[in-house]
Design a protein around this motif. Structure first.
Motif, PDB file in Angstrom:
ATOM      1  N   LYS A 257      88.377  36.089  97.224  1.00 39.58           N
ATOM      2  CA  LYS A 257      87.879  34.724  97.378  1.00 39.58           C
ATOM      3  C   LYS A 257      89.017  33.725  97.523  1.00 39.58           C
ATOM      4  O   LYS A 257      88.930  32.778  98.302  1.00 39.58           O
TER       5      LYS A 257
ATOM      6  N   ILE B 256      85.141  36.225 108.167  1.00 37.95           N
ATOM      7  CA  ILE B 256      86.111  36.861 107.268  1.00 37.95           C
ATOM      8  C   ILE B 256      85.500  38.115 106.667  1.00 37.95           C
ATOM      9  O   ILE B 256      84.372  38.089 106.156  1.00 37.95           O
ATOM     10  N   ASN B 257      86.256  39.217 106.699  1.00 40.12           N
ATOM     11  CA  ASN B 257      85.674  40.468 106.206  1.00 40.12           C
ATOM     12  C   ASN B 257      85.474  40.439 104.699  1.00 40.12           C
ATOM     13  O   ASN B 257      86.142  39.697 103.968  1.00 40.12           O
ATOM     14  N   GLU B 258      84.568  41.275 104.234  1.00 40.42           N
ATOM     15  CA  GLU B 258      84.109  41.218 102.847  1.00 40.42           C
ATOM     16  C   GLU B 258      85.152  41.667 101.825  1.00 40.42           C
ATOM     17  O   GLU B 258      84.994  41.444 100.618  1.00 40.42           O
ATOM     18  N   PHE B 259      86.225  42.304 102.281  1.00 39.91           N
ATOM     19  CA  PHE B 259      87.227  42.803 101.341  1.00 39.91           C
ATOM     20  C   PHE B 259      88.293  41.761 100.987  1.00 39.91           C
ATOM     21  O   PHE B 259      89.114  41.999 100.105  1.00 39.91           O
TER      22      PHE B 259
ATOM     23  N   GLU C 173      84.508  30.755 108.179  1.00 41.14           N
ATOM     24  CA  GLU C 173      84.134  31.525 106.989  1.00 41.14           C
ATOM     25  C   GLU C 173      83.288  32.766 107.300  1.00 41.14           C
ATOM     26  O   GLU C 173      83.546  33.853 106.768  1.00 41.14           O
ATOM     27  N   PRO C 174      82.265  32.680 108.173  1.00 39.54           N
ATOM     28  CA  PRO C 174      81.420  33.855 108.410  1.00 39.54           C
ATOM     29  C   PRO C 174      82.171  35.048 109.012  1.00 39.54           C
ATOM     30  O   PRO C 174      81.716  36.191 108.891  1.00 39.54           O
TER      31      PRO C 174
ATOM     32  N   ARG D  52      90.496  33.391 101.238  1.00 44.06           N
ATOM     33  CA  ARG D  52      89.544  33.326 102.339  1.00 44.06           C
ATOM     34  C   ARG D  52      89.698  32.069 103.198  1.00 44.06           C
ATOM     35  O   ARG D  52      88.956  31.872 104.147  1.00 44.06           O
TER      36      ARG D  52
END
Length: 366
Positions: free
Chosen positions: A193, A187-190, A184-185, A196
């Protein structure tokens, strides 16, 4: 001069009429009856093209018929395989990006437009008969290096009919098919949800367009039968009990040694999730690749856990679907992979007996 019909076309009969597919050019044509009759005449009677006839002009204009023979490259396999391969080749593209900015702009626009539609959800577990698996133990995977697992992975056809622990099963399912919290950490913010989730294997479009079904033969504290694996909760949903040992061989086209497996999984493609983003039939190739990635990961993980593996694409599709209660045509079983304890024998018992008899007979004759 006789007319010739393009070998890269076929006809589909629908409730609304006949559709001609040019699978090489990715074109479809709805045929009026007179066009269909004309093609039949050409196919059976080898009529010449009438240059002043509108039907012939239209058919020739779309390269469906020609005065000269069409090129027929040697294929060497059946026509269905050729239709699939050629029909998913050379995707039509309206505009080819000329730089990174242009490509990113086109891809981003596609993603934004796709996201306006609701993606088909993963199969939801039933509220009853759900089993929570033990916490996986990834540390056991460190018992072998990747290189050792690669060398020791072996397609076996003889297993010792021993039970494996529920803990081992849990670790294999999670490492092979689970959505890994550990990723999870990164994965890029774009990424939205709802996209993911990440497995240990790559997936086309990050869509995870697969479902996994467990066939349990010999697992401690888990009854023989079929289960759906939920990668979100890392749990199993019971589908039905299957205590008879001949069930799996019957499903797998008589491959009798599959009854010796401790367990196996049927991997199904979720085409509706793939179609959500990729409308072109080439995405079917990606579905097959997704299953291949998962299969290899499963085999390496199982090997690291001290098991041997076997896989097969030979199974009775309709019977498997019935057993797994798969009812949607948008979900199709594509592969079976199994594992269990084995001494590494890659030839099944019956085949070894036959080959030994043959060798002895042949040696006597010579």
């Amino acid at each position: 001069m006789s007319a010739h019909i393009n070998p890269n076309v076929f006809l589909i009969f629908t409730p609304d009429g006949i559709v001609l597919w040019d699978f090489e050019k990715h074109n479809q044509y709805s045929l009026a009856p007179e066009y269909t009759f004309r093609l039949v005449d050409i196919a059976y009677k080898r009529y010449a093209i009438a240059r002043d006839d509108k039907i012939d002009i239209d058919l020739q204009g779309q390269n469906i018929i020609a005065e000269h023979p069409f090129s027929r490259p040697e294929w060497g396999w059946d026509i269905l395989a050729r239709i699939f391969h050629v029909g998913t080749k050379d995707i039509p593209q309206e505009m080819i990006p000329i730089n990174g900015r242009e490509w990113a702009s086109c891809h981003t626009a596609l993603c934004i437009e796709t996201a306006k539609n609701r993606i088909p959800p993963f199969k939801q577990p039933r509220s009853t008969a759900t089993l929570s698996l033990p916490r996986p133990d990834p540390a056991v995977l460190n018992s072998k290096t990747l290189w050792q697992s690669l060398l020791e992975r072996r397609t076996c056809r003889k297993f010792r009919q021993e039970k494996i622990s529920l803990q081992t099963l849990s670790t294999i399912l999670y490492a092979s098919f689970g959505f890994l919290d550990e990723r999870e950490p990164g994965i890029n913010e774009f990424v939205p949800k709802y996209l993911r989730q990440r497995r240990s294997s790559p997936s086309g479009g990050g869509l995870n367009s697969t479902e996994v079904y467990l066939f349990c033969n010999r697992v401690s504290d888990l009854g023989p039968g079929t289960y759906h694996y939920d990668p979100v909760t890392h749990g199993l949903t019971s589908i039905r009990e299957t205590a008879r040992e001949n069930v799996l061989p019957s499903l797998l086209m008589g491959q009798y040694f599959s009854a010796e497996l401790a367990f196996g999984v049927f991997i199904a493609g979720r085409f509706d999730r793939m179609w959500w983003k990729y409308g072109h039939s080439r995405a079917y190739r990606v579905s097959l690749l997704d299953v291949g990635h998962l299969s290899q990961t499963f085999q390496l993980v199982s090997t690291a856990c001290g098991l041997k593996t076997w896989l097969s694409a030979a199974f009775r599709d309709s019977e498997v679907e019935e057993l797994l209660e798969i009812k949607s045509p948008a979900e199709q079983v594509l592969l079976f992979v199994g594992a269990g304890y084995s001494d590494g024998e890659d030839i099944d018992t019956a085949s070894r007996e036959i080959l030994t008899e043959y060798s002895m007979t042949n040696a006597h004759e010579t």
